[in-house]
Scaffold this motif. Structure first.
Motif, mmCIF file in Angstrom:
data_model
loop_
_atom_site.group_PDB
_atom_site.id
_atom_site.type_symbol
_atom_site.label_atom_id
_atom_site.label_comp_id
_atom_site.label_asym_id
_atom_site.label_seq_id
_atom_site.Cartn_x
_atom_site.Cartn_y
_atom_site.Cartn_z
ATOM 1 N N GLY A 1 0.823 -1.204 0.000
ATOM 2 C CA GLY A 1 0.000 0.000 0.000
ATOM 3 C C GLY A 1 0.856 1.253 0.000
ATOM 4 O O GLY A 1 0.583 2.223 -0.723
ATOM 5 N N ASN A 2 1.920 1.258 0.815
ATOM 6 C CA ASN A 2 2.840 2.395 0.841
ATOM 7 C C ASN A 2 3.523 2.592 -0.505
ATOM 8 O O ASN A 2 3.682 3.721 -0.985
ATOM 9 N N PHE A 3 3.933 1.484 -1.119
ATOM 10 C CA PHE A 3 4.660 1.566 -2.390
ATOM 11 C C PHE A 3 3.777 2.158 -3.487
ATOM 12 O O PHE A 3 4.220 3.017 -4.268
ATOM 13 N N ILE A 4 2.538 1.715 -3.553
ATOM 14 C CA ILE A 4 1.626 2.243 -4.577
ATOM 15 C C ILE A 4 1.356 3.723 -4.334
ATOM 16 O O ILE A 4 1.392 4.537 -5.271
ATOM 17 N N ALA A 5 1.090 4.094 -3.088
ATOM 18 C CA ALA A 5 0.853 5.504 -2.776
ATOM 19 C C ALA A 5 2.079 6.353 -3.134
ATOM 20 O O ALA A 5 1.949 7.446 -3.705
ATOM 21 N N ASP A 6 3.263 5.847 -2.815
ATOM 22 C CA ASP A 6 4.482 6.578 -3.138
ATOM 23 C C ASP A 6 4.687 6.678 -4.650
ATOM 24 O O ASP A 6 5.193 7.693 -5.153
ATOM 25 N N ALA A 7 4.293 5.633 -5.382
ATOM 26 C CA ALA A 7 4.403 5.673 -6.843
ATOM 27 C C ALA A 7 3.512 6.767 -7.421
ATOM 28 O O ALA A 7 3.917 7.522 -8.317
ATOM 29 N N TYR A 8 2.305 6.881 -6.895
ATOM 30 C CA TYR A 8 1.393 7.932 -7.353
ATOM 31 C C TYR A 8 1.986 9.319 -7.094
ATOM 32 O O TYR A 8 1.920 10.217 -7.952
ATOM 33 N N LEU A 9 2.558 9.501 -5.893
ATOM 34 C CA LEU A 9 3.154 10.795 -5.562
ATOM 35 C C LEU A 9 4.348 11.102 -6.446
ATOM 36 O O LEU A 9 4.527 12.235 -6.914
ATOM 37 N N TRP A 10 5.193 10.101 -6.649
ATOM 38 C CA TRP A 10 6.383 10.282 -7.488
ATOM 39 C C TRP A 10 5.995 10.715 -8.901
ATOM 40 O O TRP A 10 6.590 11.631 -9.468
ATOM 41 N N LYS A 11 4.965 10.073 -9.457
ATOM 42 C CA LYS A 11 4.556 10.369 -10.824
ATOM 43 C C LYS A 11 3.961 11.766 -10.950
ATOM 44 O O LYS A 11 4.089 12.420 -12.007
ATOM 45 N N THR A 12 3.343 12.288 -9.901
ATOM 46 C CA THR A 12 2.622 13.559 -9.992
ATOM 47 C C THR A 12 3.268 14.671 -9.178
ATOM 48 O O THR A 12 2.639 15.706 -8.947
ATOM 49 N N GLN A 13 4.529 14.477 -8.778
ATOM 50 C CA GLN A 13 5.175 15.520 -7.973
ATOM 51 C C GLN A 13 5.307 16.827 -8.742
ATOM 52 O O GLN A 13 5.172 17.915 -8.174
ATOM 53 N N LYS A 14 5.520 16.731 -10.058
ATOM 54 C CA LYS A 14 5.628 17.959 -10.856
ATOM 55 C C LYS A 14 4.289 18.689 -10.962
ATOM 56 O O LYS A 14 4.234 19.871 -11.300
ATOM 57 N N ASP A 15 3.206 17.962 -10.665
ATOM 58 C CA ASP A 15 1.875 18.572 -10.672
ATOM 59 C C ASP A 15 1.504 19.138 -9.316
ATOM 60 O O ASP A 15 0.397 19.658 -9.143
ATOM 61 N N PRO B 1 -6.026 -4.545 -11.083
ATOM 62 C CA PRO B 1 -6.578 -5.077 -12.324
ATOM 63 C C PRO B 1 -7.766 -4.316 -12.892
ATOM 64 O O PRO B 1 -8.346 -4.741 -13.886
ATOM 65 N N PHE B 2 -8.157 -3.208 -12.276
ATOM 66 C CA PHE B 2 -9.433 -2.589 -12.623
ATOM 67 C C PHE B 2 -9.348 -1.629 -13.810
ATOM 68 O O PHE B 2 -10.365 -1.104 -14.247
ATOM 69 N N GLY B 3 -8.141 -1.349 -14.293
ATOM 70 C CA GLY B 3 -8.016 -0.392 -15.385
ATOM 71 C C GLY B 3 -8.249 1.038 -14.957
ATOM 72 O O GLY B 3 -8.668 1.886 -15.763
ATOM 73 N N ASN B 4 -7.984 1.345 -13.671
ATOM 74 C CA ASN B 4 -8.158 2.711 -13.182
ATOM 75 C C ASN B 4 -7.029 3.612 -13.656
ATOM 76 O O ASN B 4 -5.969 3.143 -14.070
ATOM 77 N N THR B 5 -7.272 4.898 -13.554
ATOM 78 C CA THR B 5 -6.255 5.890 -13.906
ATOM 79 C C THR B 5 -5.931 6.739 -12.680
ATOM 80 O O THR B 5 -6.704 6.813 -11.722
ATOM 81 N N VAL B 6 -4.772 7.384 -12.744
ATOM 82 C CA VAL B 6 -4.302 8.233 -11.643
ATOM 83 C C VAL B 6 -4.967 9.604 -11.775
ATOM 84 O O VAL B 6 -4.994 10.197 -12.858
ATOM 85 N N TYR B 7 -5.480 10.105 -10.658
ATOM 86 C CA TYR B 7 -6.382 11.262 -10.686
ATOM 87 C C TYR B 7 -5.937 12.288 -9.650
ATOM 88 O O TYR B 7 -5.619 11.938 -8.511
ATOM 89 N N LEU B 8 -5.940 13.563 -10.027
ATOM 90 C CA LEU B 8 -5.556 14.660 -9.145
ATOM 91 C C LEU B 8 -6.783 15.460 -8.717
ATOM 92 O O LEU B 8 -7.676 15.727 -9.538
ATOM 93 N N ILE B 9 -6.802 15.842 -7.448
ATOM 94 C CA ILE B 9 -7.931 16.604 -6.927
ATOM 95 C C ILE B 9 -7.459 17.476 -5.765
ATOM 96 O O ILE B 9 -6.678 17.021 -4.919
ATOM 97 N N ASP B 10 -7.880 18.722 -5.740
ATOM 98 C CA ASP B 10 -7.540 19.621 -4.642
ATOM 99 C C ASP B 10 -8.602 19.487 -3.545
ATOM 100 O O ASP B 10 -9.801 19.656 -3.799
ATOM 101 N N LEU B 11 -8.133 19.208 -2.321
ATOM 102 C CA LEU B 11 -9.037 18.992 -1.203
ATOM 103 C C LEU B 11 -8.679 19.896 -0.036
ATOM 104 O O LEU B 11 -7.500 20.127 0.248
ATOM 105 N N LYS B 12 -9.701 20.371 0.653
ATOM 106 C CA LYS B 12 -9.503 21.018 1.943
ATOM 107 C C LYS B 12 -9.066 19.955 2.963
ATOM 108 O O LYS B 12 -9.395 18.779 2.840
ATOM 109 N N GLY B 13 -8.372 20.414 3.996
ATOM 110 C CA GLY B 13 -7.998 19.487 5.054
ATOM 111 C C GLY B 13 -9.208 18.802 5.659
ATOM 112 O O GLY B 13 -9.172 17.613 6.017
#
Length: 549
Positions: free
Chosen positions: A369-383, A414-426
């Motif tokens: 779970g940590n690795f996947i979350a970190d992968a998402y962050l790594w890919k979108t850090q420039k965003d 396996p679900f074919g999902n995509t990585v998604y960005l969203i601005d959220l309040k705390g």
């Protein structure tokens, strides 16, 4: 000459050992006047696992052990054997054939249809994951199926593709008798899958009982409910029903009964589980774990009113003792060959086992779970992403240490999902975390693995107020409290961003949002290549207070 005991004789004949109800009427093997006997052969939650699943570990001496279970060509051999020696066999499947491996990603249910047809399934109900590809994918499956697919509580009449394709029940002619099979699907499907706005999921009890009453009024005395509600829900439903003899279940991946084999889970109940219905009559509940690793056989004798008066249940671990059915194996090779090169392509290396176990990822922090979350962050850090949220139900397999392939990372996501960005309040992040821990006891898929932050929740507190601390990682100060009024860029997947798994707070958030259209598994593949030798740790991102041991 040595006398052979009844138990030993049963073992020699291949019908003893793993059974429920061996005493008195429950061991009945001959049909008495005024009774009717069938044998229910059943599966559930195969999830695209056409090939055997390998389990590795160490035995009591510390030696490495490897065992394989499942494989649909082996199951076909087992079914054929059971049919030959069973009285009035009926082959059933309790849903969730879809979603889990590359076969589903590429063939979108049609590879599953090939083995289900080969098994001779006579009725199937819909699982929630049959809707993962929306109505169009399911309609294609239903159009090509030669067996009935039933669900009493699914109303698809407003959908142009599914209209008229899903019936509440079917009637099977067996040895001159009529057996009714009523289907039912978890009403949580719109939360956990993608049926779209035109498919409605109605109350399970009301719709099932209505259909049972209709069948009984038409003269059908023997009724089986084919359920994709989950074992706990089936156990709750059974005492409310009238006129049903057996519930054959799925959805919760619950192992029941007695069986032996390295790496198999502890059973969570009897096979069958024996209960009383609303009239005080016997009703039986069954289920057989997941991925065709176990297979169920339940012989039931009904009296003239359709009530079980005798039963004999056995759970079969599907091992290499069952050789592949030659014809089905050949069919599977036709599906395998185009996938082999892609599936075997190495994308990286894991220094340790990456834990995607279903029980763990839905209740606590895991290194995968940590690795996947970190992968998402790594890919979108420039965003500008600073927090990652990953629903545990979107993690479907572990990855063993060693080389990691495309096939493995797709099995994880396996679900074919995509990585998604969203601005959220705390405050919205807290609401998302609260949703994630709201069904912790049930092991719901909404539990959140996280990156870039950590949080603490207290199980002694009421649902909706369990999260007692949440902090964001900062380069200057380490971790600092998340400000409920500040805005943070969050990366997640499009499924929960769109409200899946109960995340209405993400769906309704008013901050900036966009889909990157990066497939989730390719982002993980790229991160494997980046880190070279993945060795993520469980490092205190999620803290649980007042967990009962």
């Amino acid at each position: 000459m040595k006398t052979i005991s009844r138990r030993d004789l049963l073992k020699i004949l291949g019908v003893g050992g793993v059974a429920a109800g061996l005493e008195g009427a429950h061991a009945q093997t001959q049909q008495r006047p005024g009774t009717f006997t069938v044998t229910l052969l059943h599966s559930n939650d195969s999830h695209d696992h056409l090939e055997p699943t390998t389990i590795t570990g160490k035995d009591a001496s510390g030696a490495d052990v490897r065992a394989q279970y499942g494989g649909v060509a082996r199951v076909k051999t087992l079914i054929d054997q059971l049919k030959r020696r069973s009285h009035n066999p009926i082959v059933l499947d309790a849903g969730d054939a879809f979603t889990g491996t590359l076969y589903g990603t590429v063939y979108k249910g049609l590879a599953d249809l090939a083995y289900i047809e080969a098994w001779g399934v006579q009725a199937q109900t819909l699982g929630n994951h049959e809707f993962d590809g929306g109505p169009a994918q399911l309609a294609e499956y239903l159009k090509n199926a030669t067996f009935p697919v039933v669900s009493a509580n699914v109303d698809a009449e407003a959908d142009p593709l599914l209209k008229g394709m899903i019936k509440p029940s079917t009637i099977l002619e067996v040895d001159g008798q009529r057996v009714g099979v009523v289907g039912v699907t978890t009403p949580g499907t719109p939360i956990t899958s993608s049926p779209g706005p035109t498919v409605k999921f109605l109350d399970p009890y009301e719709t099932v009982q209505k259909e049972v009453d209709r069948l009984r009024a038409s003269g059908v005395k023997y009724v089986v409910v084919l359920s994709h509600l989950g074992y706990d829900e089936d156990v709750k439903l059974a005492p409310r029903l009238r006129g049903v003899g057996v519930i054959v279940g799925g959805h919760s991946h619950t192992p029941l009964g007695k069986y032996e084999g390295f790496g198999l889970p502890q059973p969570e109940g009897d096979y069958p589980t024996v209960l009383k219905d609303a009239d005080g009559k016997t009703i039986l509940v069954t289920q057989v774990w997941e991925w065709a690793k176990l297979y169920g056989s339940l012989r039931v004798t009904f009296d003239d009113s359709g009530t079980p008066v005798g039963w004999f249940g056995k759970v079969y671990p599907v091992t290499s003792a069952y050789k592949d059915d030659v014809r089905l194996a050949a069919t599977l090779r036709a599906f395998m060959v185009p996938l082999e090169t892609f599936r075997k392509t190495v994308v990286g290396t894991a220094a340790t086992v990456l834990n995607g176990d279903r029980v763990d990822v839905r209740k606590r922090e895991t290194n995968l779970g940590n690795f996947i979350a970190d992968a998402y962050l790594w890919k979108t850090q420039k965003d500008g992403a600073v927090i990652a949220l990953m629903n545990g139900g979107g993690i479907r397999a572990s990855i063993p240490a060693g080389q990691v392939t495309n096939g493995q990372t797709i099995e994880v996501q396996p679900f074919g999902n995509t990585v998604y960005l969203i601005d959220l309040k705390g405050s919205e992040i807290k609401a998302a975390l609260e949703n994630g821990v709201s069904q912790w006891d049930a092991g719901a898929g909404r539990f959140l693995q996280v990156g870039g932050m950590k949080y603490t929740f207290d199980l002694a507190r009421p649902v909706g107020n369990r999260v007692v601390d949440m902090q964001i990682g900062t380069p200057e100060k380490g971790f600092a409290p998340i400000d409920p009024n500040a805005t943070y860029r969050v990366v997640t997947n499009n499924f929960i961003a769109g409200g899946g798994d109960g995340f209405a707070v993400l769906r309704d958030a008013k901050g900036e949002r966009r889909d990157t259209y990066f497939p989730d598994y390719t982002v993980v593949n790229e991160y494997f290549a980046f880190v070279k030798n993945a060795d993520p740790k469980v490092e205190g991102r999620i803290t649980i207070l007042n967990e009962k041991k």
